[in-house]
Design a protein around this motif. Structure first.
Motif, PDB file in Angstrom:
ATOM      1  N   MET A   1       3.165   2.938   3.942  1.00  0.00           N
ATOM      2  CA  MET A   1       3.650   3.971   4.851  1.00  0.00           C
ATOM      3  C   MET A   1       2.748   4.073   6.092  1.00  0.00           C
ATOM      4  SD  MET A   1       5.538   7.299   4.142  1.00  0.00           S
ATOM      5  CE  MET A   1       5.226   8.858   4.927  1.00  0.00           C
ATOM      6  N   LYS A   2       3.369   4.055   7.261  1.00  0.00           N
ATOM      7  CA  LYS A   2       2.586   4.093   8.508  1.00  0.00           C
ATOM      8  C   LYS A   2       2.102   5.520   8.788  1.00  0.00           C
ATOM      9  CE  LYS A   2       3.194  -0.175   9.735  1.00  0.00           C
ATOM     10  NZ  LYS A   2       2.070  -1.083   9.458  1.00  0.00           N
ATOM     11  N   PRO A   3       0.897   5.624   9.368  1.00  0.00           N
ATOM     12  CA  PRO A   3       0.428   6.958   9.756  1.00  0.00           C
ATOM     13  C   PRO A   3       1.226   7.486  10.949  1.00  0.00           C
ATOM     14  CG  PRO A   3      -1.072   5.282  10.552  1.00  0.00           C
ATOM     15  CD  PRO A   3      -0.049   4.563   9.725  1.00  0.00           C
ATOM     16  N   THR A   4       1.172   8.792  11.117  1.00  0.00           N
ATOM     17  CA  THR A   4       1.817   9.408  12.281  1.00  0.00           C
ATOM     18  C   THR A   4       0.760   9.686  13.348  1.00  0.00           C
ATOM     19  OG1 THR A   4       1.429  11.630  11.451  1.00  0.00           O
ATOM     20  CG2 THR A   4       3.506  10.569  10.788  1.00  0.00           C
ATOM     21  N   VAL A   5       1.247  10.076  14.512  1.00  0.00           N
ATOM     22  CA  VAL A   5       0.336  10.467  15.594  1.00  0.00           C
ATOM     23  C   VAL A   5      -0.576  11.594  15.103  1.00  0.00           C
ATOM     24  CG1 VAL A   5       0.269  11.572  17.870  1.00  0.00           C
ATOM     25  CG2 VAL A   5       1.872   9.688  17.441  1.00  0.00           C
ATOM     26  N   LYS A   6      -0.017  12.520  14.355  1.00  0.00           N
ATOM     27  CA  LYS A   6      -0.824  13.646  13.843  1.00  0.00           C
ATOM     28  C   LYS A   6      -1.900  13.154  12.867  1.00  0.00           C
ATOM     29  CE  LYS A   6      -1.827  18.034  12.962  1.00  0.00           C
ATOM     30  NZ  LYS A   6      -2.600  17.972  11.747  1.00  0.00           N
TER      31      LYS A   6
END
Ligand code: ZN
Length: 256
Positions: A1-6
């Protein structure tokens, strides 16, 4: 799962809490979406047009800069000025922006601390909110430091002060901080490296038998870019999310 900007914001917050930024500052997630997923990140000192183009060609969904955009309030968003063009291009290209400015300046990831490590100063320490201090192996004539500093920063450094002055303790504050030269002197330094030296401060310092080195704003803060990129890369590698972090190759004023 890719990280988000947050998620990336949270990683930066761990080393440089955004709530510690100066009141006048504008830091945090400044453009884009908190929930956008991130697979490539570009770290730069400034979000210039070249940097936004660089992010586009790398396929980066996020730019992390030291200097904020939107530092001054805007009343329109048109492409008639450079910042407006940059913001419009970021929105069109779905690129988000996080800026960590005075919150980063107070940490070991600051331009000041990064310069101190490039200069191999001993006992490098934070001596006030934004000033770092360290010692050379042995006292050196100020004139000898001209080339040593320029080589370490890869930027031409200008000296104000007597070339024969012996320097053992150097104070550093990257960026625009020449007004702190008296503080640097009171903390025990014989010289102060900063990024912008105004004439009246150069005159006062020289008359007080102190030495100022002007390493340029880009020269004294540019060194934080690869360090911040490496921190993010290491933290993202730890959670095996296959995100790549690139330090920007843009040098708006050239390099030595
Ligand atoms: Zn700066």
């Amino acid at each position: 799962m890719k990280p988000t900007v947050k998620d990336i914001y949270d990683l930066i917050n761990e080393i440089a809490p955004f709530e510690t930024a100066a009141d006048f500052d504008n830091v945090g997630i400044l453009v884009g979406s908190h929930n956008a997923s991130v697979s490539r990140i570009l770290v730069a000192l400034d979000a210039t047009e070249d940097v936004v183009n660089e992010a586009g060609s790398l396929g980066a969904e996020l730019i992390v800069t030291h200097h904020p955009l939107l530092f001054h309030a805007r009343k329109n968003l048109t492409e008639e000025d450079p910042e407006g063009r940059i913001l419009c291009e970021m929105v069109r290209s779905r690129i988000s922006l996080i800026s960590a400015h005075t919150n980063l300046d107070q940490t070991e990831y600051s331009g000041s601390a990064c310069c101190g490590r490039l200069l191999k100063l001993k006992d490098l320490r934070k001596a006030s909110d934004y000033l770092f201090l360290g010692e050379f192996d042995e006292p050196m004539a100020a004139a000898q430091l001209d080339s040593l500093l320029s080589k370490a920063l890869r930027f031409p450094v200008r000296r104000y002060g007597d070339g024969d002055m012996k320097i053992s303790t150097l104070a550093i504050a990257g960026g625009a901080d020449d007004g702190d030269w008296q503080l640097a002197k009171s903390l025990g330094a014989q010289a102060f490296l900063t990024g912008e030296v105004r004439h009246h401060n150069a005159l006062s310092a020289v008359m007080s038998e102190f030495v100022l080195f002007d390493g340029g704003h880009f020269g004294t803060e540019g060194p934080l870019v690869p360090v911040l990129a490496e921190y993010l890369q290491n933290r993202l590698d730890d959670v095996k999310c296959n995100v790549r972090v690139f330090p920007s190759q843009c040098a708006p004023f050239g390099r030595t």
